[in-house]
Scaffold this motif. Structure first.
Motif, short mmCIF file in Angstrom:
data_model
loop_
_atom_site.label_atom_id
_atom_site.label_comp_id
_atom_site.label_asym_id
_atom_site.label_seq_id
_atom_site.Cartn_x
_atom_site.Cartn_y
_atom_site.Cartn_z
N VAL B 159 0.83 -1.21 0.00
CA VAL B 159 0.00 0.00 0.00
C VAL B 159 0.85 1.25 0.00
O VAL B 159 0.64 2.17 -0.79
CB VAL B 159 -0.96 -0.01 1.21
CG1 VAL B 159 -1.65 1.32 1.34
CG2 VAL B 159 -1.97 -1.10 1.06
N PHE B 160 1.86 1.32 0.89
CA PHE B 160 2.65 2.55 1.04
C PHE B 160 3.97 2.52 0.31
O PHE B 160 4.77 3.41 0.50
CB PHE B 160 2.92 2.82 2.52
CG PHE B 160 1.71 3.24 3.28
CD1 PHE B 160 1.20 4.51 3.14
CD2 PHE B 160 1.07 2.36 4.11
CE1 PHE B 160 0.09 4.90 3.84
CE2 PHE B 160 -0.05 2.74 4.81
CZ PHE B 160 -0.54 4.02 4.67
N SER B 161 4.25 1.47 -0.45
CA SER B 161 5.48 1.28 -1.22
C SER B 161 6.64 0.85 -0.33
O SER B 161 6.71 1.18 0.86
CB SER B 161 5.89 2.53 -2.00
OG SER B 161 6.53 3.43 -1.16
N LEU B 162 7.53 0.09 -0.93
CA LEU B 162 8.69 -0.44 -0.21
C LEU B 162 9.62 0.68 0.23
O LEU B 162 10.26 0.60 1.28
CB LEU B 162 9.42 -1.43 -1.13
CG LEU B 162 10.67 -2.09 -0.58
CD1 LEU B 162 10.31 -2.95 0.60
CD2 LEU B 162 11.33 -2.92 -1.65
N ASN B 163 9.68 1.75 -0.59
CA ASN B 163 10.58 2.85 -0.30
C ASN B 163 10.29 3.45 1.06
O ASN B 163 11.19 3.69 1.87
CB ASN B 163 10.41 3.91 -1.40
CG ASN B 163 11.47 4.97 -1.33
OD1 ASN B 163 12.28 4.96 -0.41
ND2 ASN B 163 11.46 5.88 -2.27
N LEU B 164 8.99 3.64 1.37
CA LEU B 164 8.62 4.25 2.65
C LEU B 164 8.97 3.33 3.81
O LEU B 164 9.45 3.78 4.84
CB LEU B 164 7.13 4.56 2.64
CG LEU B 164 6.60 5.30 3.86
CD1 LEU B 164 5.73 6.44 3.43
CD2 LEU B 164 5.82 4.39 4.77
#
Lengths: 129, 274
Positions: B159-164
């Protein structure tokens, strides 16, 4: 006129169980819709009928039923879990179907008789991504 | 015109729901078994469940007291196998650098999904911890709680992306340290009783839960706090469940983070020839 509380409880719980049975019927209807509907977005409609009509309403009714009918320690336990689950189904089902529909649109799945697709136009003109 | 296949599918669906509804209303399809206790359950109820028995498990959840007390070494080996599996899976990607710069764009999904997920993210760890610390009272335990917690990290990645997730500090070293800490706690609990018993010159067993008449060193079955009533903690069971929860949640989260890296990062770090 004085209403016997026992009779009132019985009538109320029978009504709740009948309402929960309607949820089962809605689940069967949703399953038929998943098989019979023509394209993806119509099947998504059947999916949410199954989630909200087949899970959310029956869970609320069964939670109330168990709060009335079950013995003391377990009635709040079972009823509370049922109502909490109903709340989470209520908030996650629209988000889930939204995510599925978005994924389908982004993978360029468009039903055959589509005439207008403003989202695709906006995406191609760069208004939104 | 519905064809035969659709008709059969619909009929089987209706049959399944009717049978399940009938079972729900009548409390079962048929009498399950003989109402008399079989010999094995008689043995278990007489020993594990029975407070006056010497072999009392101190836990109303018989499964938990069997797997952590009666065959505790077996469960420790299972945990070790899981640890080695995580380590060997990470060995395949040993040179992969998990930094915020190589984990793709941090866009994530739409604001609708993000808002709902923020509410769900409060619930999932709460349920996971509840499954864990109730593991000696109700079905559940450390592994189940840890798996439930790792669902939260998987959902967070999608949902919030791996980067975050990586930018928030979920680094490889940190998760691996937490994982190792959980396994070390299991080992500490396993060795605590024979160690103390040998220091006192008494008899003590590896993975011993409660004190026995011939081995009087053990963990307390009940802990009394300031209030009058005491809390059933079942000796080592709750400590082992919490340690297993820490280990499994960190290990599975690390596996999920590693597997959701972009393909080119995995290929560079893994030394795979292109």
């Amino acid at each position: 006129m004085v209403i016997d509380p026992y009779v009132l409880t019985e009538v109320l719980t029978t009504l709740l169980l009948m309402g929960a049975l309607i949820g089962g019927i809605l689940d069967v209807i949703a399953a038929l819709g998943m098989i019979r509907f023509k394209d993806f977005y119509l099947r998504l409609h059947a999916l949410t009928v199954g989630v909200i009509g087949g899970s959310f309403y029956p869970l609320i009714l069964l939670g109330l039923y168990s709060m009335i009918k079950l013995p003391y320690p377990s009635n709040y336990y079972v009823g509370g879990i049922a109502l909490t689950t109903a709340f989470f189904i209520l908030i996650t089902a629209p988000a889930g179907s939204h995510a599925i529909a978005r994924a389908a649109h982004r993978s360029k799945h468009v039903p055959k008789p589509a005439v207008v697709d403003r989202l695709r136009e906006d995406r191609e003109s760069g208004v939104m991504n | 015109m519905p064809d035969l296949r659709t008709f059969i599918i619909a009929l089987s669906l209706i049959t399944v729901s009717a049978v399940l509804g009938y079972a729900l209303i009548t409390y079962g399809l048929a009498p399950v078994a003989n109402q008399d206790l079989v010999k094995l359950s008689r043995v278990y109820l007489g020993t594990v469940f029975n407070k006056s028995s010497v072999l009392w498990g101190a836990s109303p959840e018989v499964v938990t007291s069997i797997i952590w007390d009666y065959r505790g070494l077996d469960t420790v080996y299972e945990t070790t196998v899981f640890f080695v599996a995580v380590i060997s899976a990470l060995t395949l990607f040993r040179n992969v650098k998990i930094t915020p710069s190589n984990t793709g764009r941090g866009v994530g999904m739409t604001v609708i999904v993000k808002t709902v997920s923020k509410i769900v993210f409060i619930a999932i760890p709460a349920v996971a911890v509840s499954i864990t610390v109730h593991g000696h009272l109700t079905p559940g335990g450390g592994f189940q709680g840890g798996s439930t917690f790792s669902v939260a990290s998987l959902l967070m990645i999608s949902v919030f992306s791996l980067n975050l997730v990586v930018a928030r500090g979920w680094s490889k070293e940190k998760l691996l340290s937490i994982r190792t800490l959980g396994l070390l706690s299991v080992g500490f609990v396993a060795f605590s009783t024979p160690l103390i018993a040998s220091l006192l010159g008494l008899k003590g067993y590896l993975m011993q839960n409660l004190e026995k008449p011939w081995a009087p060193v053990g963990w307390p079955a009940e802990v009394s706090l300031a209030s009058a009533s005491s809390i059933l903690v079942s000796g080592t069971l709750i400590v082992l469940n919490i340690a297993e929860f820490v280990a499994v949640s960190a290990g599975l989260s690390l596996i999920f983070i590693t597997l959701s890296l972009p393909t080119n990062v995995l290929e560079e770090g893994g030394g795979v020839a292109r």
